[in-house]
Motif scaffolding. Structure first.
Motif, mmCIF file in Angstrom:
data_model
loop_
_atom_site.group_PDB
_atom_site.id
_atom_site.type_symbol
_atom_site.label_atom_id
_atom_site.label_comp_id
_atom_site.label_asym_id
_atom_site.label_seq_id
_atom_site.Cartn_x
_atom_site.Cartn_y
_atom_site.Cartn_z
ATOM 1 N N ALA A 336 0.829 -1.207 0.000
ATOM 2 C CA ALA A 336 0.000 0.000 0.000
ATOM 3 C C ALA A 336 0.861 1.254 0.000
ATOM 4 O O ALA A 336 0.435 2.302 -0.479
ATOM 5 N N GLY A 337 2.077 1.141 0.527
ATOM 6 C CA GLY A 337 2.983 2.284 0.590
ATOM 7 C C GLY A 337 3.206 2.741 2.016
ATOM 8 O O GLY A 337 2.464 2.380 2.940
ATOM 9 N N GLU A 532 1.136 0.029 11.596
ATOM 10 C CA GLU A 532 2.241 0.978 11.544
ATOM 11 C C GLU A 532 1.695 2.384 11.291
ATOM 12 O O GLU A 532 0.743 2.576 10.530
ATOM 13 N N ARG A 533 2.315 3.378 11.903
ATOM 14 C CA ARG A 533 1.853 4.760 11.761
ATOM 15 C C ARG A 533 2.134 5.315 10.366
ATOM 16 O O ARG A 533 1.531 6.294 9.959
ATOM 17 N N PHE A 534 3.051 4.674 9.647
ATOM 18 C CA PHE A 534 3.405 5.189 8.319
ATOM 19 C C PHE A 534 2.569 4.590 7.195
ATOM 20 O O PHE A 534 2.651 5.046 6.055
ATOM 21 N N THR A 535 1.796 3.544 7.466
ATOM 22 C CA THR A 535 1.127 2.833 6.381
ATOM 23 C C THR A 535 0.169 3.765 5.629
ATOM 24 O O THR A 535 -0.540 4.584 6.228
ATOM 25 N N SER A 536 0.166 3.668 4.317
ATOM 26 C CA SER A 536 -0.593 4.601 3.464
ATOM 27 C C SER A 536 -2.088 4.311 3.508
ATOM 28 O O SER A 536 -2.509 3.160 3.619
ATOM 29 N N ASP A 537 -2.864 5.376 3.392
ATOM 30 C CA ASP A 537 -4.314 5.205 3.419
ATOM 31 C C ASP A 537 -4.941 5.389 2.042
ATOM 32 O O ASP A 537 -4.335 5.862 1.090
ATOM 33 N N ARG A 633 -7.234 2.762 6.383
ATOM 34 C CA ARG A 633 -5.859 2.591 6.827
ATOM 35 C C ARG A 633 -5.438 1.126 6.809
ATOM 36 O O ARG A 633 -4.333 0.802 6.366
ATOM 37 N N THR A 634 -6.310 0.212 7.275
ATOM 38 C CA THR A 634 -5.960 -1.215 7.354
ATOM 39 C C THR A 634 -6.874 -2.101 6.528
ATOM 40 O O THR A 634 -6.753 -3.321 6.578
ATOM 41 N N GLY A 635 -7.793 -1.514 5.769
ATOM 42 C CA GLY A 635 -8.716 -2.308 4.970
ATOM 43 C C GLY A 635 -9.619 -3.153 5.843
ATOM 44 O O GLY A 635 -10.156 -2.687 6.854
ATOM 45 N N SER A 636 -9.757 -4.419 5.493
ATOM 46 C CA SER A 636 -10.617 -5.315 6.272
ATOM 47 C C SER A 636 -9.959 -5.758 7.563
ATOM 48 O O SER A 636 -10.624 -6.316 8.440
ATOM 49 N N GLY A 637 -8.636 -5.554 7.694
ATOM 50 C CA GLY A 637 -7.937 -5.917 8.919
ATOM 51 C C GLY A 637 -6.742 -6.806 8.644
ATOM 52 O O GLY A 637 -6.356 -7.038 7.494
#
Length: 935
Positions: A336-337, A532-537, A633-637
């Motif tokens: 996702a980035g 993670e706080r950096f994961t792309s949304d 942010r995390t999709g389905s989980g």
């Protein structure tokens, strides 16, 4: 890791109407300098209008040294080598030999030509670009846009640099160490290697394999990343299998690919693996995606790359390649980035409708955008201190290669000086984007100006940076969700977010950030897991179909287009590998291969699942993470292998394949050879390489020639346990008129109870008595220079006559006196870095075999080398210490595959240098063939 190299050229330019004295107000100063740049844009010649705006201004600066202080702090961002060259992408009506020859005549080195996309990546003299842009068939010349992997590294760490020789020395030293300890080291398990990802435990893949008895058998998983420099090291240590299928010449540079492959192997140890680099260019990335599916047969493909030039609003060439392979039945996973999200306050993204600020009128052409969504007006969006040096892109809702609306992008410092810019001309056949690199300073802000055209929906992104309020409170940082874009957001791709498996990321994303989350290891992921706080949304709003047609014609605003829900799922990062510098491995780069490996286990345990069923299983069993419900942010989980395999009813599957037959002549002259008019017993093994017992195994054998008959055509093998083999005998009879020496192809079809049934394959049976006479056919032409860092390479040919079918084939690179001397004329191939080379032999019928591919390190010269299928040592294991390379070696691909047709005709040796800075020539080589004795 970023490919894009931005220079630090700073210039002052004379611009029409430039003020003699800069205004005191920073905003007024910024307006005036934008006006100066736009005056230059208005004055461009037709050829200059085809150039990237940064190239055009860099060239003007170099040809006109009479400067003022109108633009005292401006950097063009054009990287120029000491020899005056820069990497650019040429877009043309047709890419073929004629264009490539013209580019070479203009001094350009060819880096990657793509006839399919009409582009050529070249390294060309900066001064030659106006001439090239002036060619009628050239539509544009742009700076190489670059790419970034989704690995997280400390932004404050000093970048590591090493030369080719230093890198080779490091890798070869590690390889010797791995070989020395491998026989004595106790692997964690026989199949996984010396280091196992913590994600194997947190995803419960370890217990899932034990409970459901599935291991990835029957599935091929392939990765794309930067490179696999340490592949041989990982194979020597047992962390990767020996048969990783790397596309010839596509090894790349770096080790993220090696680390990704190790993760896949840890979770799905019996899955077959493949690899190709994604880091050459967009066109090369797209071609390699297709090649992994359509040529290498990959079932699951995973990557961790984003190209800055990937549109958020339309599927470009990379996303279209993803669409092609998923339509063919492959499953595609992509990072996702690491560009942040609004929930954690780490986003570097703003998107929304263009709003006319009403300011700047009369000071520059067009209108400045207003970022403030409220009653206020704010033309500048301020960047955080951590955004220094980051890449910034601007996109707007026009179709690719059809933008007629013209927007420009400017970077301004706290004093109001424009420090960087991107103001390409969009006049109907261009891409709707601009790109620049932030300066290494604080107090920066961005401005977007509509130079001409209609209002459009915009996306402004600072990759791994942020929009934040200025310390004095005069400017507010505005950000919105939706930074995920490009092929990761393709409809049928799985966009994968990250959650830590074990320890927290060991550095702050930016100064003053809260602590990073830790993972559950040695426990499994739960609903309490934090991402993670950096994961792309996401989400990702798109306005155009892949062919450029509008989804909502006439509506290119925030109410138009279609919204894709991304990312899809979350997986582990922060895990261990055996690869240096990836201990641990953080980023969505690590998450995506975990997800791909879990999909491999799922497909291995239930091969009949459709793409929709696997998607439903992964998303339906994912553990929902905060906030509640599917989120951007995390999709389905976060996914767990045990839950997915239970949901899909995974069971151990058998997989039966034909083995190598044993041939025993039973009639004829009593010798050991099967000749025309004779018959033989063919003992054919059936091997169960699957996880479960194969029941009801039946094998059908057909000959590829009416002059060769097989009886019986079908035989039952009964049941075969997992890992076991059984044999059955068949009779093969050759007619008297069967062609002398022609191998018989036996097409084998094995059926058994299971979804993986049937399997098909071809085994060959040699016929005829080999001749003892070796016929040699040597190259007699002049030495041929090998173009440096040019995938088109050079070819030399040899004509073969009077052989017919060959009973044996070896290939030699000759020479009269062997040495490591640079430019030696007495060797077969002189080259100052054999590890740069890919050598391929092509038979008259078009079949190819790779002789060597990027091995040999920094060693010089090939001389008196014989490539022989029967050699004990593969050339793939050659290192610099073997130079000059002599003796007998096993080629990368078997030469026997080139003997299936008659040998008479033209044979071609092709050698390509895939890395810069070293050169050499083809000088002497030969084919050595034996035919057959008359029957």
């Amino acid at each position: 890791m970023t490919v894009l190299a931005i220079g630090a050229t700073v210039l002052s330019l004379t611009a029409p109407g430039a003020a003699a004295k800069a205004p005191d107000d920073p905003a007024e100063r910024a307006y005036e300098q934008i006006a100066a740049l736009q005056d230059i844009k208005k004055s461009l010649t037709p050829a200059e209008r085809k150039l990237d705006s940064r190239l055009a201004i860099e060239l003007r600066k170099r040809t006109n040294q009479a400067t003022t202080n109108a633009l005292p702090s401006l950097g063009t961002g054009v990287p120029v080598s000491k020899s005056g060259t820069t990497e650019v992408e040429i877009h043309a009506d047709k890419v073929g030999d004629e264009l490539l020859d013209r580019l070479r005549d203009a001094g350009a080195g060819i880096r990657f030509p793509s006839p399919a996309t009409g582009t050529v990546l070249v390294e060309a003299p900066l001064t030659a670009l106006p001439e090239i842009a002036g060619w009628k068939d050239v539509t544009s010349v742009s700076l190489k846009s670059g790419a970034i992997t989704a690995r997280m590294t400390d932004p404050n760490a000093k970048p590591k640099t090493e030369s080719k020789v230093e890198k080779t020395t490091r890798i070869e030293t590690a390889l010797r160490a791995a070989k020395a300890v491998a026989p004595k080291s106790a692997a964690v398990t026989v199949s996984q290697g010396s280091v196992v990802s913590e994600g194997d435990r947190t995803h419960a893949a370890d217990t899932a394999r034990t409970r459901f008895k599935v291991t990835g058998t029957g599935v091929k998983v392939c990765a794309l990343s930067d490179g696999v420099d340490s592949l041989a090291d990982s194979q020597a240590s047992g962390d990767l299998p020996a048969d990783v299928d790397v596309l010839p010449g596509q090894e790349g540079s770096g080790d993220e690919g090696t680390a990704m492959l190790e993760i896949i192997h840890d979770l799905a140890p019996n899955a077959k693996l493949g690899y190709a680099t994604a880091f050459t260019s967009e066109a090369s990335f797209a071609e390699n995606i297709r090649a992994l599916r359509f040529d290498a047969g990959c079932d699951i493909i995973v990557d961790d790359i984003i190209y800055f030039h990937e549109s958020p609003f339309q599927d470009g060439i990379i996303a279209q390649a993803v669409n092609a392979v998923t339509a063919d039945g492959a499953y595609y996973f992509s990072s996702a980035g690491n560009e942040g999200n609004t929930i954690d306050g780490t986003a570097g993204n703003w998107e929304g409708d263009f709003v006319d600020s009403g300011r700047g009128i009369g000071k520059f052409a067009g209108d400045a955008h207003d970022f403030d969504p409220g009653a206020g007006v704010q033309e500048f969006n301020p960047l955080s201190p951590g955004s220094a040096g980051r890449i910034v892109t601007l996109w707007w809702a026009d179709a690719l290669e059809a933008a007629g609306n013209d927007y420009d992008l400017y970077l301004i410092n706290s004093l109001g000086n424009v420090t960087s810019f991107s103001q390409d001309v969009q006049d109907g056949d261009d891409d709707p984007w601009e790109i620049l690199q932030a300066a290494n300073s604080t107090g920066q802000r961005l401005a977007v100006v509509k130079f001409a055209g209609a209002d459009r929906y915009l996306q402004l992104t600072v990759f791994r940076g942020r929009f934040t309020d200025t310390p004095d409170g005069t400017l507010k940082g505005f950000s919105t969700p939706g930074i995920t874009r490009g092929h990761s957001a393709a409809v049928d791709a799985f966009s994968v977010a990250a959650a830590p498996a074990k320890d927290p990321l060991p550095f702050a994303l930016e100064t003053g950030d809260p602590a990073n989350p830790a993972g559950p290891y040695p426990n499994v992921f739960t609903k309490q897991t934090l991402p993670e706080r950096f994961t792309s949304d996401g989400p990702r709003r798109v306005f155009f179909n892949a062919d450029g047609t509008a989804i909502t014609p006439g509506n290119f605003s925030s109410t138009g287009g279609f919204v894709r829900v991304k990312p899809d799922i979350t997986a582990a990062d922060g895990v261990g590998t055996s690869v240096p510098d990836f201990q641990p491995f953080f980023g969505t780069s690590a998450a995506a291969p975990h997800a791909a490996a879990i999909a491999a286990l799922t497909l291995s345990g239930n091969p009949g699942l459709s793409g929709a069923e696997i998607r439903a299983a992964l998303t339906g069993t994912a553990l929902d993470l905060t906030p509640a419900g599917a989120d951007n942010r995390t999709g389905s989980g976060v996914i767990r292998a045990d839950l997915v395999l239970r949901n899909t009813g995974a069971t151990p599957q058998p997989l039966v394949q034909a083995g190598t037959p044993t041939i025993t002549p039973t009639t004829g002259d009593g010798d050991a050879f099967l000749e025309p008019g004779e018959q033989a017993t063919v003992t054919l093994p059936a091997n169960n390489i699957g996880d479960g017992t194969a029941t009801g195994v039946s094998v059908v054998v057909d000959s590829d020639s009416p002059l060769a008959t097989v009886t019986p055509r079908a035989r039952s093998y009964g049941n075969i346990a997992a890992g076991a083999s059984k044999t059955r005998d068949y009779t093969l009879k050759l007619a008297a008129g069967y062609p002398l020496g022609r191998p018989v192809g036996l097409n084998v079809r094995a059926t058994f109870a299971g979804t993986l049934s049937p399997t098909t394959g071809t085994v060959t049976v040699a016929t005829g008595q080999p001749s003892a006479t070796v016929q040699n056919f040597a190259y007699t032409g002049a030495p041929l220079p090998i173009p440096d860092n040019d995938p088109t390479g050079v070819s030399a040919t040899v004509a073969v006559t009077g052989v017919g079918y060959a009973s044996s084939l070896t290939f030699s690179i000759d020479g009269t006196e062997c040495s490591t001397t640079t430019g030696a004329t007495t060797v077969g191939v002189d080259h100052t870095f054999v590890g740069d080379l890919v050598g391929t032999l092509t038979a008259p019928d078009g079949r190819k075999a790779t002789l060597f591919s990027r091995t040999g390190g920094s060693g010089n010269n090939l001389c008196q080398v014989v490539f022989d299928d029967n050699a004990a040592t593969p050339f793939a294991s050659a290192t610099s210490t073997n130079a000059p390379f002599t003796g007998t070696w096993k080629p990368n691909d078997p030469l026997g595959s080139l003997r299936l047709s008659a040998a008479d005709g033209t044979w071609t040796l092709h050698v390509a240098d895939r890395v810069g800075a070293d050169t050499g020539s083809i000088r002497a080589f030969a084919l050595h063939l034996t035919g057959y004795e008359p029957a």
